[in-house]
Scaffold this motif. Structure first.
Motif, PDB file in Angstrom:
ATOM      1  N   ARG A  77       0.834  -1.210   0.000  1.00 48.16           N
ATOM      2  CA  ARG A  77       0.000   0.000   0.000  1.00 48.16           C
ATOM      3  C   ARG A  77       0.862   1.250   0.000  1.00 48.16           C
ATOM      4  O   ARG A  77       0.597   2.208  -0.735  1.00 48.16           O
ATOM      5  N   LEU A  78       1.911   1.262   0.825  1.00 53.66           N
ATOM      6  CA  LEU A  78       2.802   2.415   0.877  1.00 53.66           C
ATOM      7  C   LEU A  78       3.492   2.620  -0.468  1.00 53.66           C
ATOM      8  O   LEU A  78       3.614   3.750  -0.950  1.00 53.66           O
ATOM      9  N   MET A  79       3.950   1.538  -1.085  1.00 52.02           N
ATOM     10  CA  MET A  79       4.631   1.664  -2.372  1.00 52.02           C
ATOM     11  C   MET A  79       3.712   2.311  -3.405  1.00 52.02           C
ATOM     12  O   MET A  79       4.138   3.181  -4.174  1.00 52.02           O
ATOM     13  N   GLN A  80       2.434   1.936  -3.419  1.00 48.64           N
ATOM     14  CA  GLN A  80       1.504   2.529  -4.375  1.00 48.64           C
ATOM     15  C   GLN A  80       1.202   3.988  -4.055  1.00 48.64           C
ATOM     16  O   GLN A  80       0.944   4.787  -4.968  1.00 48.64           O
ATOM     17  N   MET A  81       1.255   4.365  -2.791  1.00 49.04           N
ATOM     18  CA  MET A  81       1.033   5.762  -2.421  1.00 49.04           C
ATOM     19  C   MET A  81       2.117   6.670  -2.991  1.00 49.04           C
ATOM     20  O   MET A  81       1.885   7.859  -3.231  1.00 49.04           O
ATOM     21  N   LEU A  82       3.297   6.106  -3.229  1.00 44.62           N
ATOM     22  CA  LEU A  82       4.438   6.910  -3.647  1.00 44.62           C
ATOM     23  C   LEU A  82       4.469   7.184  -5.144  1.00 44.62           C
ATOM     24  O   LEU A  82       5.086   8.154  -5.583  1.00 44.62           O
ATOM     25  N   THR A  83       3.834   6.327  -5.971  1.00 42.09           N
ATOM     26  CA  THR A  83       4.028   6.402  -7.414  1.00 42.09           C
ATOM     27  C   THR A  83       2.712   6.366  -8.189  1.00 42.09           C
ATOM     28  O   THR A  83       1.766   5.669  -7.779  1.00 42.09           O
ATOM     29  N   PRO A  84       2.664   7.080  -9.319  1.00 45.10           N
ATOM     30  CA  PRO A  84       1.478   7.009 -10.179  1.00 45.10           C
ATOM     31  C   PRO A  84       1.498   5.798 -11.122  1.00 45.10           C
ATOM     32  O   PRO A  84       0.589   5.646 -11.938  1.00 45.10           O
ATOM     33  N   GLN A  94      10.037  -9.085  -9.944  1.00 46.91           N
ATOM     34  CA  GLN A  94      10.071  -8.044 -10.971  1.00 46.91           C
ATOM     35  C   GLN A  94      10.666  -6.753 -10.419  1.00 46.91           C
ATOM     36  O   GLN A  94      10.619  -6.486  -9.214  1.00 46.91           O
ATOM     37  N   CYS A  95      11.212  -5.956 -11.344  1.00 48.78           N
ATOM     38  CA  CYS A  95      11.687  -4.602 -11.054  1.00 48.78           C
ATOM     39  C   CYS A  95      10.880  -3.642 -11.931  1.00 48.78           C
ATOM     40  O   CYS A  95      10.672  -3.923 -13.110  1.00 48.78           O
ATOM     41  N   TYR A  96      10.437  -2.542 -11.378  1.00 49.61           N
ATOM     42  CA  TYR A  96       9.716  -1.520 -12.133  1.00 49.61           C
ATOM     43  C   TYR A  96      10.437  -0.187 -11.984  1.00 49.61           C
ATOM     44  O   TYR A  96      10.856   0.178 -10.875  1.00 49.61           O
ATOM     45  N   TYR A  97      10.559   0.523 -13.098  1.00 53.25           N
ATOM     46  CA  TYR A  97      10.989   1.928 -13.052  1.00 53.25           C
ATOM     47  C   TYR A  97       9.779   2.741 -12.624  1.00 53.25           C
ATOM     48  O   TYR A  97       8.717   2.676 -13.261  1.00 53.25           O
ATOM     49  N   VAL A  98       9.903   3.492 -11.525  1.00 57.20           N
ATOM     50  CA  VAL A  98       8.730   4.168 -10.961  1.00 57.20           C
ATOM     51  C   VAL A  98       9.020   5.640 -10.665  1.00 57.20           C
ATOM     52  O   VAL A  98       9.881   5.948  -9.845  1.00 57.20           O
ATOM     53  N   PRO A  99       8.313   6.556 -11.315  1.00 58.28           N
ATOM     54  CA  PRO A  99       8.397   7.946 -10.858  1.00 58.28           C
ATOM     55  C   PRO A  99       7.804   8.049  -9.454  1.00 58.28           C
ATOM     56  O   PRO A  99       6.763   7.454  -9.165  1.00 58.28           O
ATOM     57  N   ILE A 100       8.487   8.761  -8.575  1.00 55.69           N
ATOM     58  CA  ILE A 100       7.968   9.044  -7.231  1.00 55.69           C
ATOM     59  C   ILE A 100       7.580  10.517  -7.209  1.00 55.69           C
ATOM     60  O   ILE A 100       8.394  11.378  -7.575  1.00 55.69           O
ATOM     61  N   ARG A 266       4.506   7.440 -19.872  1.00 51.29           N
ATOM     62  CA  ARG A 266       4.186   6.019 -20.090  1.00 51.29           C
ATOM     63  C   ARG A 266       4.317   5.195 -18.822  1.00 51.29           C
ATOM     64  O   ARG A 266       3.843   4.052 -18.771  1.00 51.29           O
ATOM     65  N   PHE A 267       4.974   5.751 -17.807  1.00 56.48           N
ATOM     66  CA  PHE A 267       5.091   5.062 -16.531  1.00 56.48           C
ATOM     67  C   PHE A 267       4.039   5.532 -15.520  1.00 56.48           C
ATOM     68  O   PHE A 267       4.135   5.218 -14.332  1.00 56.48           O
ATOM     69  N   CYS A 268       3.079   6.305 -15.995  1.00 56.15           N
ATOM     70  CA  CYS A 268       2.021   6.818 -15.124  1.00 56.15           C
ATOM     71  C   CYS A 268       0.682   6.235 -15.562  1.00 56.15           C
ATOM     72  O   CYS A 268       0.218   6.512 -16.662  1.00 56.15           O
ATOM     73  N   ASN A 269       0.104   5.433 -14.701  1.00 50.27           N
ATOM     74  CA  ASN A 269      -1.244   4.907 -14.936  1.00 50.27           C
ATOM     75  C   ASN A 269      -2.174   5.641 -13.984  1.00 50.27           C
ATOM     76  O   ASN A 269      -2.768   5.056 -13.071  1.00 50.27           O
ATOM     77  N   THR A 270      -2.292   6.948 -14.224  1.00 54.55           N
ATOM     78  CA  THR A 270      -2.874   7.828 -13.216  1.00 54.55           C
ATOM     79  C   THR A 270      -4.317   7.458 -12.868  1.00 54.55           C
ATOM     80  O   THR A 270      -4.732   7.568 -11.716  1.00 54.55           O
ATOM     81  N   ILE A 277      -0.392   9.541  -3.880  1.00 55.86           N
ATOM     82  CA  ILE A 277      -0.546  10.847  -3.229  1.00 55.86           C
ATOM     83  C   ILE A 277      -0.699  11.984  -4.239  1.00 55.86           C
ATOM     84  O   ILE A 277      -1.462  12.918  -4.015  1.00 55.86           O
ATOM     85  N   GLY A 278       0.010  11.914  -5.351  1.00 54.60           N
ATOM     86  CA  GLY A 278      -0.062  12.986  -6.339  1.00 54.60           C
ATOM     87  C   GLY A 278      -1.064  12.749  -7.442  1.00 54.60           C
ATOM     88  O   GLY A 278      -1.065  13.455  -8.456  1.00 54.60           O
TER      89      GLY A 278
END
Length: 371
Positions: A77-84, A94-100, A266-270, A277-278
């Motif tokens: 849950r915390l990880m998802q709060m950090l990234t779109p 798996q590894c994901y490139y994630v904008p924070i 492309r890394f944002c599934n807003t 959070i954003g």
């Protein structure tokens, strides 16, 4: 008269790494400071290191890519709060490139998230004090999760011969690791996460060395195994990174920029990244679109001087953006650059001017980066 080149005054505040002994023995000639740690920047020369990286294999001390570990029932849950980026389909391994992003949608970091298990994640961060932001979110929301920096120091193996070297040290099964996936391999009785990833486009792996005590034994083993592969100590290379369009947080983007401005939309599934959070701020950005965006730029003339500050971009005397990273590319025989350009001038082929320290230079916006 020669210009004075200031050095870095070393102290305990600039943390050494588990591989610093090997880096120094290999003849490192320059450092930068990254996450309060030493990061090598050059060994033989930037250009010589560049040619070697493209042809052979290098071992990089990137221990400065510190890990923020999330461990506990609320880790996901915390990880998802950090990234779109929508993480619901991400599996362990798996590894994901994630904008924070922050609450305004501004970029705080652009790390790689490593999912070790449903309740355990590593965030392999770029250069910013992200740990404190993550601790604040966890505490403020009273989440059932432990946030800490573990004793984990990445070591990157990069270059076209990287797979051969890794197979000699960890066995042939490393060849089967897919891009942005990882496996767990043993070294001296220690389980190590080995991912097919890295801060170059030349191919390679990152070894997450858990436990500083085995840092130098692993370093020596890699060099022994790769003697006939022309293995050398190396580091992220300025020329190769700009050619490849690999962005540097703090150089090419800051918290003033959204992922969409950085070309990371492309890394944002807003719409589906529920809990980010954003998210509300980025929904507006996604609907309206950015008014400026990162673009590759070719700068005419001889080799440009070092780019250690923004260089203004102009068109017809009007400011239309900035260059944040630039250098001479030997393979493409032009100055390659990364710039933030206003939408009025970001189309490929647009002619602009760059104000460099040695004067105005004509430049052209490119459609794609060079690698």
């Amino acid at each position: 008269m020669a210009l004075f080149q200031p050095g870095i005054s070393l102290s305990r505040r600039l943390r050494r790494t588990p591989f610093s002994e090997g880096v120094e023995a290999a003849g490192v000639k320059g450092y930068t400071v990254y996450n309060h740690m030493l990061l090598p920047t050059v060994f033989e020369s930037v250009e010589a290191d560049y040619h070697h990286l493209k042809r052979h294999v290098q071992v990089w001390d990137v221990a400065c890519e510190r890990q923020v570990e999330l461990r506990g029932p609320d880790a996901g849950r915390l990880m998802q709060m950090l990234t779109p980026r929508d993480l619901r389909c991400m599996m362990a391994g798996q590894c994901y490139y994630v904008p924070i992003v922050d609450e305004t949608g501004g970029m705080l970091n652009d790390p790689v998230a490593v999912k070790l298990a449903e309740d355990r994640w590593w965030i392999s961060i770029a250069d910013s004090d992200l740990l404190y932001w993550v601790k604040g979110i966890a505490n403020g929301w009273r989440l059932d999760v432990l946030v800490d920096e573990p004793d984990v120091s990445p070591l990157a193996i990069q270059g076209p011969k990287a797979e051969d070297l890794m197979a000699r040290v960890f066995g042939e099964t490393v060849r089967a690791i897919r891009f942005f996936r990882f496996g767990v391999y043993q070294f001296e009785g220690r389980d190590l996460v080995v991912a097919r990833s890295g801060y170059s486009k030349q191919g390679g792996f990152e070894i997450y060395v858990e436990g500083s005590d085995i840092g130098m034994p692993l370093w020596h083993r890699l060099f022994e195994a790769g003697a006939d592969l022309e293995v050398r100590a190396g580091c992220p290379n300025l020329i190769e990174r700009i050619e490849s369009g690999l962005l540097s947080y703090g150089n090419d983007m800051t918290d003033d920029n959204t992922p969409h401005e950085c070309g990371l939309g492309r890394f944002c599934n807003t719409h589906t990244a529920i809990g980010c959070i954003g998210r509300d701020a980025l929904l507006r950005v996604a609907k309206e679109g950015p008014v400026q965006q990162i673009r590759p730029i070719a700068i005419a003339g001889d080799a440009v001087p070092p780019c250690d500050r923004f260089w203004p971009l102009y068109a017809n005397g009007r400011r239309v953006g900035r260059v944040s990273s630039a250098t001479w590319s030997p393979d493409h025989t032009t100055n390659v650059a990364i710039g933030m350009v206003k939408m009025t001038h970001w189309d490929a082929g647009t002619q602009v001017e760059v104000e460099t320290p040695d004067g105005m230079r004509p430049a052209t916006v490119h459609e794609n980066f060079w690698n």
